[in-house]
Design a protein around this motif. Structure first.
Motif, PDB file in Angstrom:
ATOM      1  N   VAL A  36      74.486  79.302  42.798  1.00 40.94           N
ATOM      2  CA  VAL A  36      75.203  80.260  42.172  1.00 40.94           C
ATOM      3  C   VAL A  36      76.121  81.350  43.416  1.00 40.94           C
ATOM      4  CG1 VAL A  36      74.907  82.617  41.081  1.00 40.94           C
ATOM      5  CG2 VAL A  36      73.204  80.710  40.609  1.00 40.94           C
ATOM      6  N   ASN A  87      68.965  84.126  51.391  1.00 37.41           N
ATOM      7  CA  ASN A  87      70.417  84.288  51.383  1.00 37.41           C
ATOM      8  C   ASN A  87      70.825  85.365  50.374  1.00 37.41           C
ATOM      9  OD1 ASN A  87      73.053  83.569  52.024  1.00 37.41           O
ATOM     10  ND2 ASN A  87      73.089  81.695  51.073  1.00 37.41           N
ATOM     11  N   ILE A  89      73.897  88.667  44.142  1.00 33.15           N
ATOM     12  CA  ILE A  89      72.965  87.431  43.972  1.00 33.15           C
ATOM     13  C   ILE A  89      72.237  87.399  45.215  1.00 33.15           C
ATOM     14  CG2 ILE A  89      73.315  84.677  43.945  1.00 33.15           C
ATOM     15  CD1 ILE A  89      73.916  86.423  41.114  1.00 33.15           C
ATOM     16  N   LYS A 118      65.398  79.727  44.840  1.00 35.71           N
ATOM     17  CA  LYS A 118      65.456  80.117  43.579  1.00 35.71           C
ATOM     18  C   LYS A 118      66.351  81.348  43.642  1.00 35.71           C
ATOM     19  CE  LYS A 118      61.036  78.997  41.436  1.00 35.71           C
ATOM     20  NZ  LYS A 118      61.304  78.091  40.445  1.00 35.71           N
ATOM     21  N   TYR A 119      67.549  81.517  42.533  1.00 34.05           N
ATOM     22  CA  TYR A 119      68.383  82.676  42.730  1.00 34.05           C
ATOM     23  C   TYR A 119      68.034  83.707  41.518  1.00 34.05           C
ATOM     24  CZ  TYR A 119      71.805  79.283  45.024  1.00 34.05           C
ATOM     25  OH  TYR A 119      72.552  78.555  45.826  1.00 34.05           O
ATOM     26  N   TYR A 179      64.959  87.755  51.925  1.00 34.19           N
ATOM     27  CA  TYR A 179      65.906  86.697  51.263  1.00 34.19           C
ATOM     28  C   TYR A 179      66.305  85.608  52.201  1.00 34.19           C
ATOM     29  CZ  TYR A 179      65.519  90.292  47.177  1.00 34.19           C
ATOM     30  OH  TYR A 179      64.874  91.259  46.501  1.00 34.19           O
ATOM     31  N   PHE A 233      78.502  79.746  38.487  1.00 33.68           N
ATOM     32  CA  PHE A 233      77.423  78.885  38.995  1.00 33.68           C
ATOM     33  C   PHE A 233      77.745  77.216  38.592  1.00 33.68           C
ATOM     34  CE2 PHE A 233      76.771  79.158  34.436  1.00 33.68           C
ATOM     35  CZ  PHE A 233      75.929  77.910  34.097  1.00 33.68           C
ATOM     36  N   GLU A 238      68.828  84.833  47.121  1.00 33.61           N
ATOM     37  CA  GLU A 238      68.331  83.415  47.011  1.00 33.61           C
ATOM     38  C   GLU A 238      66.960  83.609  47.814  1.00 33.61           C
ATOM     39  OE1 GLU A 238      68.888  78.548  47.799  1.00 33.61           O
ATOM     40  OE2 GLU A 238      70.424  80.231  48.467  1.00 33.61           O
ATOM     41  N   SER A 262      74.241  87.931  48.819  1.00 28.02           N
ATOM     42  CA  SER A 262      75.777  88.002  48.677  1.00 28.02           C
ATOM     43  C   SER A 262      76.148  89.768  48.589  1.00 28.02           C
ATOM     44  CB  SER A 262      76.221  87.679  47.349  1.00 28.02           C
ATOM     45  OG  SER A 262      75.801  88.568  46.373  1.00 28.02           O
TER      46      SER A 262
END
Length: 349
Positions: A169, A133, A143, A149-150, A131, A179, A145, A135
């Motif tokens: 988000v 990014n 979450i 796209k999330y 990914y 978001f 990214e 969380s």
């Protein structure tokens, strides 16, 4: 012995055994030292001071620490033994801007070559590093990214696309992620990737204790529930989160900080120093000394310290005569003030 009494006794013994099985650990930096270590609340070291950079233990029993020799980050257990990981020399992220985030829900986010994923407490890659990014996990979801796209992922790595309206988000907290749309209106995404609370606010915070702050088009702030309904009408110029367990949040009304309860009633506790509550207590100042008061505005621990941190897991760091220690909720020293630095007491299962 009667069955009901036997059941009550069994439950009490189970609760007591569970408490004994838990360890409480705090990061400490001895006077004159540049290194941090980890100390138990009985005053014994779990890990002697040897780290310049480290982070608190998670409930999983692992903490982030920078290897003093090669400067690489690693995860260590309560004995100071490093976790053998499939990936070495990895990068880590901070959470909500408050330092490095370790394990949560049994997973820790790591990065390598600008790609991010998750490892498990066994040190093996649980979710591939692919990914752009990520969380931290919260209540079983995170979450991520990828290619602008999330997605929401679960602890097995199953991916669910986020509604196309969501252009930005943020992290999950209490099962919901704030978001923003292209028009910069904000709402909340559910773990299924769907919009649970429509983007009808100019700004929102995170849910904490079932309520989140939100700002209306006129710039006034109130609090909403998970249905997106105003529980406390927008009327404030600034606010702080409700504590996860507690009834009072700090709010700014007519250029003055005060408190509001969960039903919207303004509560002036008559204290000069208005601070956030944590575990039913907030710290305040009288003259140059700091203590803790309750939600009735009564001093529970009279001002006697030079500085303090919020209560967490029943303990708070406090400074006296230029040194830091740890107190309990009666104000009794659990760890005597003899440290240059100290953090929150963390619970390790």
């Amino acid at each position: 012995m009667k069955p009901k009494l036997l059941a009550t006794l069994s439950l009490s013994l189970f609760t007591a055994a569970s408490m004994l099985a838990q360890t409480y650990v705090v990061m400490v930096k001895p006077q004159g030292s540049k290194e941090w270590g980890y100390m138990k609340t009985d005053g014994s070291y779990a890990i002697e001071p040897k780290y310049r950079k480290c982070a608190p233990f998670s409930e999983e029993g692992l903490a982030i620490a920078q290897n003093p020799k090669n400067k690489e980050y690693q995860f260590v257990n309560l004995s100071g033994e490093p976790l053998a990981t499939e990936v070495t020399d990895f990068a880590l992220k901070s959470s909500f801007g408050f330092g490095l985030k370790g394990f949560s829900d049994g997973l820790a986010g790591i990065g390598k070559d600008k790609k991010w994923g998750y490892i498990g407490t066994d040190g093996k890659i649980a979710i591939p590093l692919k990914y752009d990014n990520i969380s931290p996990f919260d209540n079983g979801h995170a979450i991520v990214e990828l290619n602008d796209k999330y997605m929401v992922i679960d602890t097995k790595g199953n991916e669910t696309p986020v509604d196309a309206k969501a252009k930005v988000v943020k992290d999950m907290k209490e099962g919901l992620a704030p978001f923003a749309t292209e028009e910069k209106m904000e709402g909340f995404i559910s773990p299924s990737g769907e919009i649970l609370i429509e983007p009808k606010f100019s700004r929102v915070g995170y849910f904490n204790g079932g309520l989140a702050w939100a700002r209306n088009a006129e710039g006034k702030i109130g609090f909403i529930n998970v249905a997106g309904e105003w529980v406390i009408q927008p009327q404030f110029h600034a606010v702080k989160d409700f504590p996860k367990e507690g009834n009072l949040a700090r709010v700014k009304l007519n250029d003055k900080w005060t408190f509001v309860n969960r039903t919207g009633e303004i509560k002036d506790l008559g204290v000069a120093d208005v601070r956030d509550f944590s575990e039913g207590l907030a710290y305040g100042k009288t003259g140059e000394k700091v203590g803790f008061y309750n939600e009735a505005g009564e001093w529970v621990i009279k001002p006697q310290f030079e500085a303090v941190r919020d209560f967490k897991n029943g303990y708070a760091a406090a400074k006296q005569n230029g040194a830091w220690g740890v107190i309990d909720k009666t104000g009794v020293w659990v760890l005597q003030p003899k440290f240059d630095g100290i953090k929150d007491v963390e619970k390790v299962n």
